[in-house]
Each structure stands twice: as structure tokens, then as C-alpha cells.
Design a protein around this motif. Sequence first.
Motif, PDB file in Angstrom:
ATOM      1  N   GLN A 255      45.245  52.162  37.533  1.00 24.50           N
ATOM      2  CA  GLN A 255      45.942  51.692  36.857  1.00 24.50           C
ATOM      3  C   GLN A 255      44.710  49.999  37.056  1.00 24.50           C
ATOM      4  N   ALA A 256      44.405  50.308  37.911  1.00 26.72           N
ATOM      5  CA  ALA A 256      43.296  48.992  38.498  1.00 26.72           C
ATOM      6  C   ALA A 256      42.314  49.287  37.715  1.00 26.72           C
TER       7      ALA A 256
ATOM      8  N   GLU B 147      47.520  53.769  42.178  1.00 27.02           N
ATOM      9  CA  GLU B 147      46.377  52.558  41.769  1.00 27.02           C
ATOM     10  C   GLU B 147      45.161  52.504  41.461  1.00 27.02           C
TER      11      GLU B 147
ATOM     12  N   PHE C 224      40.975  53.214  46.813  1.00 29.35           N
ATOM     13  CA  PHE C 224      42.470  52.940  46.921  1.00 29.35           C
ATOM     14  C   PHE C 224      43.272  54.291  47.215  1.00 29.35           C
TER      15      PHE C 224
END
Lengths: 342, 390
Positions: free
Chosen positions: A187-188, A184, A179
Motif C-alpha cells: 500500500q505504501a 502495508e 514493513f
Amino acid sequence: MRFVLSVFLGALALAVVASPASAQSGSATLDAVKARGYLMCGVSDGLAGFSNPDAQGNWSGLDVDFCRAIAAAIFDDPNAVRFTPSTAKERFTALQSGEFDLLSRNTTWTMQRDIALGFTFAGIIYYDGQGFIVRGAEGTTSALQLNGATVCTQSGTTTELNIADYFTANNMTYELLTFEKEAEALQAYDEGRCDAYTTDQSGLYAARLEMRNADEHIILPEIISKEPLGPLVRQGDDRWADIVRWVLFAQINAEELGVTSANVGEMTGSSNPEIRRLLGVEGEFGASMGLTNDWAVRIIRHMGNYGEMFERNVGEGSILKIARGINALWSKGGLQYAPPVR
Amino acid sequence: MAMSPKREPIWADARLRGFVLQALFLAAVVALLAMFALNAAENLRALNRASGFGFLDQVAGFDIAFHLIDYGRASTFLDALWVGLLNTLLVAVIGIVLATVLGFLLGIGQLSSNWLVAKLATAYIEFVRNVPLLLQIFFWYFSMMSPLPRPQSAIEIGGVAFLSNRGLFVPRIEGVEGSGLFLIVLAACVSAFFLLRRLSHKRRERTGTPLPMLPISLGLLAIVPAAAFFLTGVPFTADIPVLAGRNFTGGMAITPELIALVLALSLYTASYIGEIVRSGIEGVPKGQAEASAALGLSRGQRLRLVIIPQAMRIIIPPLTSQYLNLTKNSSLAAAIAFPDLVHVFAGTALNQTGQAIEILAITMIIYLAISLLTSLAMNVYNARIQLKER
Ligand SMILES: N[C@@H](CCC(=O)N[C@@H](CS)C(=O)NCC(=O)O)C(=O)O
């Protein structure tokens, strides 16, 4: 697109700017910093313990404090710094194109960066290594059980190269999702897209705190790479690199000599010649770099010695609670070692 | 005394002057670029930094999760470039098709006589156009992720496809011995069908009776291919994904990154296309609709045979620029880890080699080429559908 633009401008700057010529102090960068009145320091977008802004935009962390230490040495004012965040991917072009005077951003010293990218690393502020964090409930206890795993990380890092080496060397398959930003990537992973998240171990401690349920995640024991993190500058201004290097050495030496922010005042009266030289009571060491002779006093008074900075930002005094480990002084079984002031 | 014709000084010739000025300007631009290039090369040398295109043959050293061609750690930066380029094209092509279909529906929907449909289409367009695209990409990516199960409890579709938070795994069809022959037969049949259909049209225009298209289509599109399929010995196998440990292996993975990116790009671009289509239709003179109604054409026929063909001439130029926008916007892929050209090449490869100038030059030239080719294709199409004066 902002990235492409900044890279483009960087390339353009490279195409038109001639190499800097040095003036009074022998360091064009130091002269520019003094004329400007503040230091421009490149940091991360936000990594707890290293460079992290709070809601009011006040930065804290080891990398941030190191920039403040340089500002203290130059201006006797640790706040004469402007921090510019950059992502892992942007940082080198940004430094190259002169967006800041130094990059102090959990950046690994590698041969490629030192030589082909044209930078000079001033030292190692934190000895790190790459690790993995996984959900404990899934039963993984070793990185060698990650065959077939999907792994999340951030692009533009040594991380994405090390992991390729590690899985190849151990004959395992994996899928890597890189990322652009750490937020992110985390979060993923947290949403379950990835089986593991990988980065420098220090970063894993910080990452765990970002998870919805920090206790569910465990850091695997394997360290798969060497990640010596340190500040770096553009190659070509050796005197500036010297200053950055010796600010770090001064802090490490201060810890070794027992000079702290609390006692630095009394210590100037010390009869120990090593301390007297470090604190500028004897010799012209500060002046020889284009600074004042009490440069180290300023650093220690405002920011403390290396150990103080460590404890405050990543150690027991912080939310990360990372043990000194290999970052202890050489005299205490660690790797931190600074050449003498003499 | 004969008056000699007054000779104009050569700088008074506007065409010549224009030509010379343009040539000078071009020369100046070229000289400036050359100066930049030389200066950059010089500065890079002074900084001891690598330059040139030699890096393309070096080992890239990083993996890419989603690749349409063979790629691994030991592949070169050039391979990485190809992987990124193909991924960009994949997203662009699927995105453009979906955006076009939805965009036309939205455009026509806005003009619907059904109040609800018209209002819904307008509301959709207004909403979607006004939310930043990056936010929409994150929205689709992360909101899709939470409800999806882990691979171990994947949603099974007919026993051959599996949906989980690792993506949609579908069987991969692979040709074996004989598949080449079958594909040739299939291609021949399809071409023959289109040829005959045209002949049939021509014949109907000339004589009023078309060719017997029903048996022809049946034969060429069903019976012959089916026969060939079995005669070549069913030359395909399906590689069905199976759960192995942490994830599915085999089959073909359609990753959440790809789905979210394509979805966000096409839903977003469709809202612009919807507006373009609406204004294109409104740009066709009212008389055309009235005249076709008077001829007794139904609503659908009116739209399909009279209005849309004329509206297309208004729609195509702005539609082309939406296609280009979609392609360029696909570079937001890096945010959700989809390895498009910008992410892989102008991102990771640039960062690992530090050769910003070369890599950005290559990337820009590729985007320029994609844009020019798209425009060219659309211009050719536009020229073909222009009103033909007979
Ligand atoms: N030390 C590695 C990794 C550095 C890195 O960028 N780490 C990430 C993950 S811990 C980070 O700092 N992210 C914060 C940000 O991008 O602001 C390197 O130099 O390549």
C-alpha cells in the motif's frame, strides 16, 4: 506484541522441551502427525500463487498444495492439513517452537537458515530471484537507475539483505522501508511513498495484481539474487525431512515420467520399471519411509505432478501466468531435477 | 519455684519465618531460571544453533532508513541496537511531551464552563480511546500519504523546507569553528538567568522588592548571546535540502513514518491523560476553588496557582503509567516501517541471527530500564511537589 509473545513462548519451549525421541516409524514428527490425524503446515499471510486464503478461508497456491501432497501421502486425504499463517518475521521462531510440522512458505534456502537457525531444507520447489517493480510512467527501465530511490519491502526476509548488497555493490544510495506485513508495504508503494517495491520476482507478479492500477507498474529485468524457495523442517528428525524431500521428488519424477493426476490409475499397469517403482508396484519404497507403498499414487491422484501444480497455481492456468522458465524440468532446459526412485 | 520464661520455638517468629520463606522462594526462582538457561543452552547446542552474545559484533548486513547515529550496511548488530534504541527514545520523548500538553488541555477542557468546549473534549476522548491504536497509526500514515505531492512537486516552505510524500525536509543546523564557545556562553547565560530569578524570588519574599528582572533577562537572554553569536563569527551553517533526482538530499528528514507514529501515539495517549487530568482536578476539594475565588483570583490564576498544583499529586501516578504505555506502544512502529528498537532489533536482527533468547533478553532489559527510569524521574518529581508542611 503477539509476535514478541510467540517468540517468547518459542524461547521458553526451547528452554524446557527436551529433544524428541523417535518411536515406531523412526520419525517422531510422522508419528505425531499420524496420531493427531492431520498435518500442521506453516504458510504465508497471503501471497497469490503460493499460499493465499479466499474469502471463505480456503487456501490455494503452490506451497499450500505441497502440504496437501504430504497429507495425501500420509492419510490419502489432501485435506488432512491445518494451515497456520505466519509473517516473514515470525515464521522461523514459529517453526522452531513446534507450531507446525513444516514451513512451506516461499522461504529462501540460505546457509544461515540451514545451519545457524537449525533447519533442514527439503528441496527447492521454486527457483526464484529478487526483482523490483516500479511505476512505468516514471521512466525507469533498469534497476541501475534506482540511485537515490526509496524502496519498500517486508521485514524478516532475505530481501532486505540482498538489496543492501546490491546498492552497495553498484555504488548507489537508497532508502529502505521495511514493513512488518506485506499488505502495508504494498500500500505504501502504491500510495507513492516508495519509488520501487522489491521482493522475489514471483511475489512481484502477485504484488502487481494487488495494485489499484496493475497496468501502471512494470517489473524491472534485473534479478539481483538467488532465491531458491523450498519447504523446511526442524533439524534433528532426519526421517521426517526425508519424507518431505521425497514427496517433492516424487512429484518431479512423476512429471518427468509423464504420470499425471488423470492417468495415474492406468500408469500403475505400466511396464516401465521406473514408473512401477515410483508408483509402488515394485519395491518397498513407501514402507521404507513409514508410509504405504502407494504413497506416490496418492500424491499424484490428489494433487498431480509438479508440472500440474505449477501450471494450476502460478503458471498459465493461474492469474499470475508465470512461464516455467528455470523451473522447467532439467530435460526441458530448466533446473528441476529429482534423484531416481531406486 | 522460679518459672523459666517459656522459649518460643524459632518458627513462631513471624519476621524470621517470612525472611526464610522469601529467601527460599528467591532461591527457587533463581534455580529455575538457571535450569532454563542451562537447558536452553544444551538444546541449542544439540540443534547446532548459535548462542551467546558474540553476534553483536558481527556485520548486520541490512540498512535502516531512519538513524540518528551513523549507520550503514557494514555496521554491526550492536550499532543496529543503538539506532533502534535512540529511535524508540525519540518517539517516546516527543510523544510524551505532545500527549501531556494535549492531555492537559483536554482534561481542563472537559471541565470548561463553555458547553461546546466541554462536549468536544469529552467526545474526542470517548472516540479516540475506543479505536484500536494500530488502526489510528494506519489511519494517520496512509491518509497523510495520499494528499502529499511527489518530491518533484514538493510544497515549499520559505525556500528552505520541503514537504512531500517522502516527508518534511528541513535545514540542518551545523556548528562550525567557534560554535562550541558560543554554546558555552549561551549555557552560562541561561544558568545565570535561572539563578538570578531564584535569588529575585527569595529577595521578594524577604524584603518585598524583587531584583530588576527585566533588564537582567534582556541582557542575559538576548544581548549577551547575540553579541557572542556575532563575535564568534556566526559559527553555524544551515544545510538546506535540495532536490536531487528522486528525492531531497541534505538537510534533515522528518519521515512520514515518524510523523504518523508520534501523532497517533500522542493523540491516543492524550485521551487517557485527559481523563486523568479531569479526575485529578475534580479530586481537589471544592473549598479550594471557592476560597481562591474569594481571594479574588481569576479563573486562570485559580487553576494555575491553586487547583493544578494540588491536582498534580493525584495526577502523577496514573500519568506515569500512561508515559510507560506510550513508550511500550511505540513498538507498533514495525507496522508502518518506522525502525524502533523492537522492529530493528527484536525483529530484523532476531530474524537474521535466530538468537531469540539473547535478543529478547536484551530488549526486555532495555524496556525495563526505560520504564524504571521513567518511574524514578516521575517519583522524584512527585516527591518535590508534595505538600510541604511548614
Ligand atoms: N524468499 C524470501 C522472501 C519471502 C517473503 O516473505 N516474501 C514476502 C513478500 S513476497 C511474502 O511472502 N509476504 C507474504 C506474507 O507475509 O504473508 C525469504 O525467504 O526471506
